[in-house]
Design a protein around this motif. Structure first.
Motif, PDB file in Angstrom:
ATOM      1  N   LYS A   4      39.307  72.085  62.258  1.00 29.04           N
ATOM      2  CA  LYS A   4      39.600  70.834  61.521  1.00 29.04           C
ATOM      3  C   LYS A   4      38.443  70.446  60.601  1.00 29.04           C
ATOM      4  O   LYS A   4      38.652  69.823  59.566  1.00 29.04           O
ATOM      5  N   ALA A  27      38.253  63.762  64.882  1.00 29.75           N
ATOM      6  CA  ALA A  27      39.593  64.277  64.562  1.00 29.75           C
ATOM      7  C   ALA A  27      40.582  63.361  65.268  1.00 29.75           C
ATOM      8  O   ALA A  27      40.561  63.213  66.485  1.00 29.75           O
ATOM      9  N   ASP A  59      46.477  71.091  58.894  1.00 31.62           N
ATOM     10  CA  ASP A  59      46.869  70.546  60.185  1.00 31.62           C
ATOM     11  C   ASP A  59      47.664  69.280  59.868  1.00 31.62           C
ATOM     12  O   ASP A  59      47.121  68.320  59.325  1.00 31.62           O
TER      13      ASP A  59
END
Ligand SMILES: C[S@@+](CC[C@H](N)C(=O)[O-])C[C@H]1O[C@@H](n2cnc3c(N)ncnc32)[C@H](O)[C@@H]1O
Length: 234
Positions: free
Chosen positions: A61, A181, A221
């Motif tokens: 990420k 995240a 993502d």
């Protein structure tokens, strides 16, 4: 085998490189501090005698956040990072490349099966200290982790921001940075924030963080955004 045309330092993010391949594609990479070793099947590139590891935004990420133009990368040489939710070491290994031999990554992971893979990564990377521990209870690793410059959290837990706050109180220096995240399906989190996202941001603000930037990680993502925040007032 596709040949490398050039490898250049990224203009905005120190320690990050852009690999140009002969088919014209450009990949993100870090300098490999453990030459010859792969962590998650990533490609290795040697250019002018230096080895680089491709940094896959679909697997990490943080790489996705850089490609989405997040405001800054404060994980740099010699920095100390507390990493919550280290998993099997995919992103921690790139963080390890970024901080170099004199930096340290304190990698907290509570799943014994997962930490076994992380331990293999640590054999080649002495700057990652693996901690089999639950991030909800920082007092359990407070005798090992010192004051750090950066807190990185990717623990996929509903109360993540609260867990971040308590870890920050123990370990994050004033003026240090957080990368979190966060679960969010809204592509523009600032214009159409969903409930989980709003609640997490409020919690961070109450914990003494000032939000610097939020980028959604789509298309790498689809379910997450990365929050960059600064701790305290100094
Ligand atoms: C999304 S994965 C991490 C992937 C990793 N950050 C990367 O990018 O390579 C989330 C990890 O957090 C761990 N985790 C969840 N809750 C935790 C907790 N309370 N304490 C420590 N680890 C936790 C899970 O076991 C899992 O391995």
């Amino acid at each position: 085998m596709i040949e490398v045309t050039s490898i250049k330092p990224h203009e905005k993010y120190g320690g990050v490189y852009l690999v140009e391949l002969e088919d014209g594609s450009i990949k993100l990479a870090t300098k490999n501090i453990a030459p010859g070793k792969r962590v998650y099947g990533e490609r290795l590139y040697t250019y002018e005698g230096v080895e680089y590891r491709e940094w896959n935004p679909y697997r990490s990420k943080l790489a996705g956040a850089l490609l989405k133009g997040i405001e800054g990368l404060f994980i740099s040489r010699d920095v100390k990072v507390l990493y919550l939710g280290a998993g099997s070491g995919t992103t921690p290994s790139h963080v390890s490349d970024l901080v170099g031999e004199k930096g340290v990554v304190y990698a907290v992971e509570f799943a014994p099966r997962v930490i076994r893979d992380l331990l293999r990564v640590c054999e080649d990377r002495k700057n990652i200290i693996p901690l089999l521990s639950d991030a909800r209870f920082p007092q359990k690793y407070s005798h090992i982790v010192p004051l750090v410059d950066v807190l990185y959290a990717d623990i996929a837990q509903p109360e993540q921001a609260a867990i971040v706050n308590i870890n920050a109180k123990y370990f994050l220096r004033e003026g240090g940075y957080l990368y979190l995240a966060i679960k969010s399906r809204s592509i523009d989190v600032t214009k159409e924030p969903d409930e989980i996202y709003k609640r997490e941001i409020d919690t961070l603000t109450r914990g003494g963080f000032e939000i610097v930037d939020v980028v959604h990680l789509d298309p790498f993502d689809k379910d997450h955004a990365m929050v960059l925040a600064r701790y305290g007032k100094s």
